[in-house]
Write a protein that holds these residues in place. Structure first.
Motif, PDB file in Angstrom:
ATOM      1  N   LEU A   1       0.830  -1.201   0.000  1.00 32.93           N
ATOM      2  CA  LEU A   1       0.000   0.000   0.000  1.00 32.93           C
ATOM      3  C   LEU A   1       0.864   1.251   0.000  1.00 32.93           C
ATOM      4  CD1 LEU A   1      -2.840   1.413   0.460  1.00 32.93           C
ATOM      5  CD2 LEU A   1      -2.288   1.305   2.898  1.00 32.93           C
ATOM      6  N   LEU A   2       1.817   1.317   0.928  1.00 28.72           N
ATOM      7  CA  LEU A   2       2.573   2.547   1.135  1.00 28.72           C
ATOM      8  C   LEU A   2       3.641   2.776   0.076  1.00 28.72           C
ATOM      9  CD1 LEU A   2       2.941   2.443   5.028  1.00 28.72           C
ATOM     10  CD2 LEU A   2       1.265   3.685   3.670  1.00 28.72           C
ATOM     11  N   SER A   3       4.020   1.740  -0.656  1.00 35.88           N
ATOM     12  CA  SER A   3       5.052   1.902  -1.684  1.00 35.88           C
ATOM     13  C   SER A   3       4.467   2.099  -3.078  1.00 35.88           C
ATOM     14  CB  SER A   3       5.989   0.687  -1.688  1.00 35.88           C
ATOM     15  OG  SER A   3       5.279  -0.499  -2.036  1.00 35.88           O
ATOM     16  N   GLY A   4       3.140   2.092  -3.183  1.00 35.46           N
ATOM     17  CA  GLY A   4       2.532   2.394  -4.479  1.00 35.46           C
ATOM     18  C   GLY A   4       2.299   1.206  -5.379  1.00 35.46           C
ATOM     19  N   LYS A   5       2.237  -0.010  -4.811  1.00 31.61           N
ATOM     20  CA  LYS A   5       1.890  -1.171  -5.623  1.00 31.61           C
ATOM     21  C   LYS A   5       0.414  -1.092  -6.037  1.00 31.61           C
ATOM     22  CE  LYS A   5       5.895  -3.324  -5.064  1.00 31.61           C
ATOM     23  NZ  LYS A   5       6.560  -2.404  -4.126  1.00 31.61           N
ATOM     24  N   ARG A   6       0.032  -1.846  -7.037  1.00 28.66           N
ATOM     25  CA  ARG A   6      -1.329  -1.794  -7.570  1.00 28.66           C
ATOM     26  C   ARG A   6      -2.264  -2.640  -6.694  1.00 28.66           C
ATOM     27  NH1 ARG A   6      -0.991  -1.402 -14.190  1.00 28.66           N
ATOM     28  NH2 ARG A   6       0.677   0.163 -14.234  1.00 28.66           N
ATOM     29  N   VAL A   7      -2.565  -2.107  -5.517  1.00 30.18           N
ATOM     30  CA  VAL A   7      -3.401  -2.838  -4.560  1.00 30.18           C
ATOM     31  C   VAL A   7      -4.883  -2.771  -4.925  1.00 30.18           C
ATOM     32  CG1 VAL A   7      -1.767  -2.597  -2.647  1.00 30.18           C
ATOM     33  CG2 VAL A   7      -3.467  -0.801  -3.055  1.00 30.18           C
ATOM     34  N   ASN A   8      -5.265  -1.812  -5.757  1.00 31.50           N
ATOM     35  CA  ASN A   8      -6.648  -1.740  -6.253  1.00 31.50           C
ATOM     36  C   ASN A   8      -6.729  -2.642  -7.469  1.00 31.50           C
ATOM     37  OD1 ASN A   8      -9.144  -1.132  -7.347  1.00 31.50           O
ATOM     38  ND2 ASN A   8      -8.912   1.084  -7.182  1.00 31.50           N
ATOM     39  N   VAL A   9      -6.988  -3.934  -7.225  1.00 33.47           N
ATOM     40  CA  VAL A   9      -6.832  -4.930  -8.283  1.00 33.47           C
ATOM     41  C   VAL A   9      -7.905  -4.827  -9.365  1.00 33.47           C
ATOM     42  CG1 VAL A   9      -5.549  -6.577  -6.873  1.00 33.47           C
ATOM     43  CG2 VAL A   9      -8.056  -6.622  -6.823  1.00 33.47           C
TER      44      VAL A   9
ATOM     45  N   PRO B   1      -2.645   1.809  -8.110  1.00 32.39           N
ATOM     46  CA  PRO B   1      -2.334   1.969  -6.688  1.00 32.39           C
ATOM     47  C   PRO B   1      -3.467   2.691  -5.956  1.00 32.39           C
ATOM     48  CG  PRO B   1      -0.556   2.804  -8.098  1.00 32.39           C
ATOM     49  CD  PRO B   1      -1.744   2.591  -8.975  1.00 32.39           C
ATOM     50  N   ALA B   2      -3.363   2.723  -4.646  1.00 29.46           N
ATOM     51  CA  ALA B   2      -4.257   3.520  -3.795  1.00 29.46           C
ATOM     52  C   ALA B   2      -3.342   4.383  -2.939  1.00 29.46           C
ATOM     53  CB  ALA B   2      -5.139   2.627  -2.935  1.00 29.46           C
ATOM     54  N   LEU B   3      -3.006   5.559  -3.456  1.00 25.91           N
ATOM     55  CA  LEU B   3      -1.903   6.329  -2.880  1.00 25.91           C
ATOM     56  C   LEU B   3      -2.350   7.554  -2.098  1.00 25.91           C
ATOM     57  CD1 LEU B   3       0.918   6.073  -5.556  1.00 25.91           C
ATOM     58  CD2 LEU B   3       1.062   5.508  -3.136  1.00 25.91           C
ATOM     59  N   HIS B   4      -3.457   7.444  -1.379  1.00 24.13           N
ATOM     60  CA  HIS B   4      -3.868   8.575  -0.555  1.00 24.13           C
ATOM     61  C   HIS B   4      -2.802   8.937   0.479  1.00 24.13           C
ATOM     62  CE1 HIS B   4      -5.485   4.768   0.920  1.00 24.13           C
ATOM     63  NE2 HIS B   4      -5.303   5.222   2.140  1.00 24.13           N
ATOM     64  N   THR B   5      -2.014   7.949   0.922  1.00 24.40           N
ATOM     65  CA  THR B   5      -0.968   8.259   1.896  1.00 24.40           C
ATOM     66  C   THR B   5       0.112   9.150   1.284  1.00 24.40           C
ATOM     67  OG1 THR B   5       0.157   6.184   1.329  1.00 24.40           O
ATOM     68  CG2 THR B   5      -1.338   6.159   3.222  1.00 24.40           C
ATOM     69  N   ALA B   6       0.283   9.110  -0.040  1.00 24.42           N
ATOM     70  CA  ALA B   6       1.276   9.973  -0.692  1.00 24.42           C
ATOM     71  C   ALA B   6       0.880  11.439  -0.615  1.00 24.42           C
ATOM     72  CB  ALA B   6       1.456   9.559  -2.153  1.00 24.42           C
ATOM     73  N   LEU B   7      -0.414  11.705  -0.448  1.00 22.70           N
ATOM     74  CA  LEU B   7      -0.875  13.088  -0.378  1.00 22.70           C
ATOM     75  C   LEU B   7      -0.383  13.782   0.885  1.00 22.70           C
ATOM     76  CD1 LEU B   7      -4.583  12.650  -1.564  1.00 22.70           C
ATOM     77  CD2 LEU B   7      -2.611  13.382  -2.922  1.00 22.70           C
TER      78      LEU B   7
ATOM     79  N   HIS C   1      10.682  10.866  -0.728  1.00 22.53           N
ATOM     80  CA  HIS C   1      10.827  10.395  -2.115  1.00 22.53           C
ATOM     81  C   HIS C   1       9.953   9.165  -2.313  1.00 22.53           C
ATOM     82  CE1 HIS C   1      12.581   9.609  -6.030  1.00 22.53           C
ATOM     83  NE2 HIS C   1      12.758   8.349  -5.659  1.00 22.53           N
ATOM     84  N   LEU C   2       9.093   9.222  -3.303  1.00 24.54           N
ATOM     85  CA  LEU C   2       8.280   8.061  -3.669  1.00 24.54           C
ATOM     86  C   LEU C   2       8.055   8.113  -5.178  1.00 24.54           C
ATOM     87  CD1 LEU C   2       6.659   5.558  -2.912  1.00 24.54           C
ATOM     88  CD2 LEU C   2       4.664   7.037  -2.573  1.00 24.54           C
ATOM     89  N   GLU C   3       8.746   7.241  -5.871  1.00 23.44           N
ATOM     90  CA  GLU C   3       8.582   7.152  -7.314  1.00 23.44           C
ATOM     91  C   GLU C   3       7.749   5.925  -7.627  1.00 23.44           C
ATOM     92  OE1 GLU C   3      11.502   6.318 -11.011  1.00 23.44           O
ATOM     93  OE2 GLU C   3      11.952   8.162  -9.896  1.00 23.44           O
ATOM     94  N   VAL C   4       6.637   6.136  -8.308  1.00 25.75           N
ATOM     95  CA  VAL C   4       5.724   5.051  -8.634  1.00 25.75           C
ATOM     96  C   VAL C   4       5.592   4.966 -10.151  1.00 25.75           C
ATOM     97  CG1 VAL C   4       3.386   4.153  -8.385  1.00 25.75           C
ATOM     98  CG2 VAL C   4       4.473   5.333  -6.471  1.00 25.75           C
ATOM     99  N   GLU C   5       6.045   3.847 -10.667  1.00 26.56           N
ATOM    100  CA  GLU C   5       5.952   3.596 -12.109  1.00 26.56           C
ATOM    101  C   GLU C   5       6.529   4.755 -12.910  1.00 26.56           C
ATOM    102  OE1 GLU C   5       1.842   2.666 -12.724  1.00 26.56           O
ATOM    103  OE2 GLU C   5       1.942   0.832 -11.540  1.00 26.56           O
ATOM    104  N   GLY C   6       7.698   5.239 -12.444  1.00 20.58           N
ATOM    105  CA  GLY C   6       8.415   6.271 -13.172  1.00 20.58           C
ATOM    106  C   GLY C   6       7.984   7.690 -12.888  1.00 20.58           C
ATOM    107  N   GLU C   7       6.992   7.880 -12.043  1.00 22.31           N
ATOM    108  CA  GLU C   7       6.495   9.230 -11.756  1.00 22.31           C
ATOM    109  C   GLU C   7       6.916   9.663 -10.356  1.00 22.31           C
ATOM    110  OE1 GLU C   7       2.277  11.735 -11.320  1.00 22.31           O
ATOM    111  OE2 GLU C   7       2.263   9.604 -11.850  1.00 22.31           O
TER     112      GLU C   7
END
Length: 567
Positions: free
Chosen positions: A83-91, A96-102, A109-115
């Motif tokens: 969840l916290l690293s940006g994996k695609r948990v919303n299958v 991903p479900a990245l509300h924690t990134a907000l 630093h959190l890079e998810v799929e190049g972003e």
């Protein structure tokens, strides 16, 4: 998470809990306390300005040991990392479900799929801050040149419940040195809330925030279209506005929409098509679910009420809980423990009703917020692999301010036939900032009264008759069985930071339970179905589709509406 070949109820720890529950479900809470004088210390944890007391849950040391084993077998530690690293948990939606990134700090630093997620988030917060500063400085002018006085948030679900709850809870933190801007909310598709505002507000000084992730939500767009027509109809007709000079140049519809609307969406193209100026558009990402969105630009109404400094404190409090969720061992992890208590109640004690009871008037909308957060997230009956579940998932949540609820549904809690688990929520300190000594003394006395009721109610729910001093025999209608479990969450003080921690606590609790139930908490296909059927039904009501395929009840209801229109 459970594998495709093993459902949660086949895991060894689940089977052990089922056996364990047969013995413990008949043990009264008063006996659990009598057998363990250190029970409160053993089942209480503190972090991020919160104290979580789980000692009044109907469990013991063995129960918790088995539940922690279940969390391990279900893959909770790995799921937290995913969840916290940006994996695609919303299958089901493959994202991903990245509300924690907000709520990550700017130097994270959190890079998810190049972003670069963190950089993009803080860019959006910076843009939001610029809009907030303009409004707070009285520099945002409507189409006729007057400063904006009223801001109406048009949203529904997470775009309404989160900002509404937080602005009400933190109204004490409104900055005193800003241009007065009042924030209001309109969510109902029937227009009743909006109609009230349109009858009272001056269109020259009213701005609307159109918040919709997809920018297709019919509830929100129907309100927005009405607001746009109201503004254009009033502001382009100088005769209707005696305060506007008759010699002023005509005001274009484009200027009116530009100066009186801000858009918050993941669909900039749709915002532009609707008429919202690009520099008045705030970004909202597809990887944030609506009910998890108050931490970003959907939180614009929050920032308008409490200021950006306090808004960032709200984010910091949530991030503190995120860090705890990531780093704390399961046995000391507040969201994990709260989630496991819920699993125990629902799946092993068969308690499927859950009441949220804040003892602070500022948390008036917290129960409604949790109703969506939990029931929209975990109201699922299919596993992540698409199998129908054969065990209970989310309980039914409801609640109200505790002092008011005592005069409403506590009768059922104390003497009804339904088992109910309750969450009591209260701040330990309040009213220290009140300047007048007499007023402060009275208000602090009222706060003590509220806490006395909060603590007393959970005690009576636990002990029943044993909470009363023996005063002789009582008839059955004056007996109290007790044994109703509860959790208590105490805030050191209700601040932006502790409220952020509290909300994040419940968000992560929901995720823990979803992992154990092997369901996806980040989609809401049931909601989407309702929208689709409503659109089809509206077409029939409007005469654009045939009524012939409707069932007898729906046909009768539609025909009753048609008949009423003809009267």
């Amino acid at each position: 998470m459970a594998s495709a070949t093993a459902t949660p109820d086949t895991l060894p720890a689940w089977q052990m809990l089922s056996q364990h529950a047969q013995a413990l479900k008949h043990v009264h809470l008063k006996n659990l306390f009598g057998d363990d004088p250190g029970r409160w210390q053993h089942f209480t944890r503190q972090v991020a300005g919160l104290t979580l007391d789980l000692s009044k849950q109907r469990w013991d040391d063995d129960t918790l040991e088995h539940l922690l084993a279940l969390a391990q077998e279900a893959g909770v530690p790995g799921a937290i990392e995913a969840l916290l690293s940006g994996k695609r948990v919303n299958v089901s939606e493959n994202r991903p479900a990245l509300h924690t990134a907000l709520r990550l700090p700017a130097d994270a630093h959190l890079e998810v799929e190049g972003e670069d997620i963190v950089g993009a988030v803080h860019d959006s917060l910076a843009q939001m801050e610029r809009l907030v500063q303009r409004l707070h400085a009285g520099q945002w002018r409507g189409a006729t040149g007057k400063p904006i006085r009223h801001v109406v948030n048009l949203g529904v679900g997470g775009s309404d419940l989160g900002p509404l709850m937080v602005t009400h809870a933190l109204a004490d933190y409104r900055p005193s040195d800003i241009h007065p801007v009042e924030v209001h909310f309109a969510s109902t598709m029937d227009g009743s809330q909006l109609a009230d505002y349109l009858s009272r507000f001056n269109p020259e000084t009213t701005l609307f925030v159109l918040s919709s992730k997809s920018f297709t939500t019919i509830d929100t767009l129907s309100n927005a279209n009405t607001a746009r027509d109201w503004l254009i109809g009033r502001l382009t007709q100088h005769a209707d506005l005696p305060e506007v000079s008759p010699h002023a140049k005509p005001i274009s519809a484009e200027l009116i929409v530009r100066q009186h609307f801000i858009g918050v969406s993941a669909s900039p193209d749709k915002m532009s098509e609707w008429g919202i100026a690009p520099d008045h558009q705030l970004m909202f990402w597809e990887w944030v679910g609506g009910r998890y969105s108050l931490w970003g630009t959907i939180g614009l109404p929050i920032a308008l009420v409490i200021g950006m400094e306090n808004f960032r404190e709200l984010l910091a409090g949530a991030h503190a809980m995120d860090s705890h969720f990531r780093d704390a061992p399961l046995e000391d992890n507040l969201p994990v423990l709260l989630g496991l208590a819920g699993i125990w109640n629902v799946n092993f004690l068969d308690i499927r009703a859950h009441s949220i009871l804040p003892y602070d008037g500022r948390l008036e909308y917290f129960a409604a917020y949790l109703e969506q957060l939990e029931m929209e997230s975990n109201g699922k009956s299919v596993t992540r692999q698409g199998q129908a579940v054969n065990y209970s998932t989310c309980p039914v949540l409801w609640g109200q301010l505790g002092p008011n609820a005592q005069h409403a549904f506590y009768q059922l809690l104390h003497q009804g036939t339904q088992p109910v688990v309750c969450d009591f929520i209260a701040p330990l300190k309040r009213y220290d900032e009140v300047e007048n000594l007499d007023t402060r003394r009275h208000l602090k006395s009222q706060h003590r009264l509220a806490l006395a009721n909060c603590f007393a109610q959970s005690r009576v729910l636990m002990l029943g008759d044993d909470a009363l001093e023996e005063d002789g025999p009582r008839p059955e209608h004056k007996r109290y069985r007790g044994n109703q479990p509860s959790s208590t969450v105490l805030l050191d003080k209700l601040t932006p930071a502790t409220l952020g921690s509290l909300i994040a606590l419940y968000e992560h609790k929901v995720f823990v339970q979803a992992v154990i139930w092997d369901i996806n908490p980040f989609d809401q296909w049931g909601v989407e179905l309702g929208k689709q059927i409503a659109t089809d039904t509206q077409a029939i009501i409007d005469g654009e589709k045939s009524i012939s395929r409707m069932d007898a009840s729906s046909r009768g209801l539609i025909e009753a509406f048609w008949a009423a229109e003809q009267e």
